[in-house]
Design a protein around this motif. Sequence first.
Motif, PDB file in Angstrom:
ATOM      1  N   CYS A 119       3.713  -5.792   3.038  1.00 48.81           N
ATOM      2  CA  CYS A 119       2.742  -5.101   3.265  1.00 48.81           C
ATOM      3  C   CYS A 119       3.131  -4.004   4.428  1.00 48.81           C
ATOM      4  N   HIS A 165       1.635  -2.578   6.651  1.00 46.34           N
ATOM      5  CA  HIS A 165       0.887  -2.770   8.194  1.00 46.34           C
ATOM      6  C   HIS A 165       1.352  -4.047   8.758  1.00 46.34           C
ATOM      7  N   CYS A 166       1.762  -4.934   8.017  1.00 49.71           N
ATOM      8  CA  CYS A 166       1.925  -6.433   8.866  1.00 49.71           C
ATOM      9  C   CYS A 166       3.362  -7.052   8.799  1.00 49.71           C
ATOM     10  N   CYS A 203      -1.857  -8.414   0.527  1.00 52.35           N
ATOM     11  CA  CYS A 203      -1.286  -8.737   2.085  1.00 52.35           C
ATOM     12  C   CYS A 203      -2.400  -9.728   2.357  1.00 52.35           C
ATOM     13  N   CYS A 250      -4.072  -8.688   6.090  1.00 54.84           N
ATOM     14  CA  CYS A 250      -4.866  -7.272   6.424  1.00 54.84           C
ATOM     15  C   CYS A 250      -5.635  -7.065   5.144  1.00 54.84           C
ATOM     16  N   TYR A 278      -4.547  -5.714   2.382  1.00 60.15           N
ATOM     17  CA  TYR A 278      -3.903  -4.586   1.858  1.00 60.15           C
ATOM     18  C   TYR A 278      -3.612  -5.033   0.324  1.00 60.15           C
TER      19      TYR A 278
HETATM   20 ZN    ZN Z   1      -1.131  -6.419   5.684  1.00 61.93          ZN
END
Ligand code: ZN
Length: 759
Positions: A467, A469-470, A484, A487, A489
């Motif tokens: 991911c 973002h994570c 993900c 979050c 995603y």
């Molecule tokens: Zn994420």
Amino acid sequence: MERKYADIIIDISHEKLDKTFQYVIPERLWEKVEVGTCVLAPFGKGNRLRKGYVARIGGQAAYAPEKLKEIADVERNAISAEERYIALAAWMKEQYGSTLIAALKTVLPIKQKVRKLERKSCKLLLDAGEAEELLRSCEGKRQTAKTRLLKELIQARELPMPWITGKLHISSQTVKSLEGQGAVEVLSESSYRNPVKIADNATDARMEAYKKEKCLNEEQRAAADGILADFDAGRRGTCLIHGITGSGKTEVYLEIIEGMIKRGKQAIVLIPEIALTYQTLLRFYARFGDRVSVMNSTLSQGEKYDQCERAKKGEIDVVIGPRSALFTPFSRLGVIIIDEEHEGTYKSESMPKYHARETAEKIASMQDAAVVLGSATPSLEAYYRAKTGKYKLYELKQRQPGRELPSVCTVDLREELRQGNRSIFSRKLRGLLEERLEKGEQSILFLNRRGYAGFVSCRSCGYVMKCPHCDVSLSEHAGGKLVCHYCGYTRPGVSGCPACGSKYILGFRAGTQQIEEAVRKEFPKARVLRMDADSTRTKDSYEGILNSFANGEADILLGTQMIVKGHDFPDVTLVGILAADLSLHVNDYRAGERTFQLLTQAAGRAGRGKKPGEVVIQTYDPGHYSIVHAANQDYSGFYEEEIMYREMLSYPPAAHMLAILAASPVEEEGMRLAEKIGELLKESGGSDGKDALRVIGPAAASVGKIQDIYRFMIYVKHADGGKLIEAKNAVEAFLEERQEKGEAGKETVQFDFDPLRSY
Ligand code: ZN
Ligand code: ADP
Ligand code: ZN
């Protein structure tokens, strides 16, 4: 104190009713009702009598006294919760979020009284001459049953009743008749059910080895003496014994417990799995004999009840068991020892989701006892607390002379593929296995598939889909899309590797069965044993597999993480780790820690006997710090890197984290509730600045639906754990209000503090 009113926890596990209710104690019960007493009280529609526990007694009514109902009676068959259990349950509810009654049920070791076991025997009261005389008179009267019994009793003097009625087929009527004549006496002795069954193994070679007096080495001595000296000086707290695999932590525990017993104290020893009970028990039994007992869920109600009675009366000094053994009702508790403290099984999976480590500390502080944690690979939590001075740290850095740590090498599976080797065995591992088979030495093959969650990786370059973002891996869902779970995603699946373009990028599928087939194909002469969840459905098969391997009935033991824990096979000189990185890409911030622990513990199985050991770690990711440090058996190197990452991303133990699971059979309802909780937390937690709560989500849980219940997650982070408890309380208050307004549907909410698993 006036004993007029009692606050009662009613035995209903429902959030709506999760408070105490006040009742009048009628005068006839004043003598009988104490804090903790189990009572019957009218409750709800039709005033049905319900069980409840008294949480508080006082002279003042909180409401109009004439409106209060009376307690009907005390429940005679139930066990009263001692006052400290009520206090412990209240602490648990506050700390972990659950109903009071669920917390109380968790901490009560037993709820029902169980009848005593009685042992009856029949004893001859006559001397030899009198007995012979009676025998002749019975023979004369053709009383054959009496005759037979007398003959037996003349030989034995005393016989157990079950033997008389069972083996000799003589009725108790006959015995009674003899008793009436004054010839015999029936004795009855109440006895405890004892779940410790060692007698047959008294000659066990392992037992003999354990019995031998061991002289502790300097490091071991320092730990045991230091802990006892602190105890004597009145200093309480938690110690962490960080000792490499096979460094002799158990010997230190034994020494501490012996010291505690000398001081009139008792000990609880926690082990991570019931399956390890027998081997641990054996070792403790060799030292302390009948003063040791066990406590776990395989015991019958009667056995459990009796162990609690023995513990209360001070007839045992040591109890061994998993997490729940914490609640053994000792009255002179001196120490709680938690072996392999890093294991995930120390955290409860159901509400209240308590951690044994923290709960042990609470119990110890209530009973003025000490806590000792031990591990070769301490949890980040424990080591962090040791580093920051909250725990005292003792290190055991060596094994016994001549049993040094094995040598470890790492094999890059990408390189193997480049060289055209598509087998699950690298050339190195295959060579070493052949060598072992020739020499008749044993090997262990470990398939690391802990927490395996369908991540997607490139076989050519090792790239894993993550991911953006994570920093967790994406999971492959039905239809090939990647998600993900932190979050939400989502992206479509890939046909080529984004890093190198290879088309060998796919989800990882591997089972122990496939590997067993591969082993049999490549090494047709080898005798192979497989151990995984499938082959060990029953407890006996587990012991059976371990025993036959220990007895040399197989050359190779193949298995999952079950074979890693605590076992001592002195003849194993090779450990092969087949897919070291499989546990790295779980969508979980603890993946690195878990992988390091598994690899280090697996490597620690080699070379425990007289011959030195070798370990091969096969991986697609040889540069990953978890693998590099595990290969070097370097805990502190690993810790430094891991803690930096946790600090950077505010993960435990650098900060605290609360997972809130909102679930509902109606998807929109669950989502809406999760959103409301999220908004509430964002509002109440302060907007920005350093002190604000960090609220992540809501997002669908990694398993978004279980049995038609939709699940949504919110994660909350803060450096101060107290702030998260406040956050939980705010959510609870909100839920209660909603309930009262009649706005609640079928949603449920669960809390998990510093979660060990991902949702
Ligand atoms: Zn994420
Ligand atoms: P750990 O619990 O740290 O894995 P153990 O306590 O099982 O280690 O010890 C490993 C082996 O070393 C055991 O066989 C144990 O009997 C032996 N051992 C440990 N300490 C000593 C000692 N001081 N003297 C002799 N043998 C020891
Ligand atoms: Zn690639």
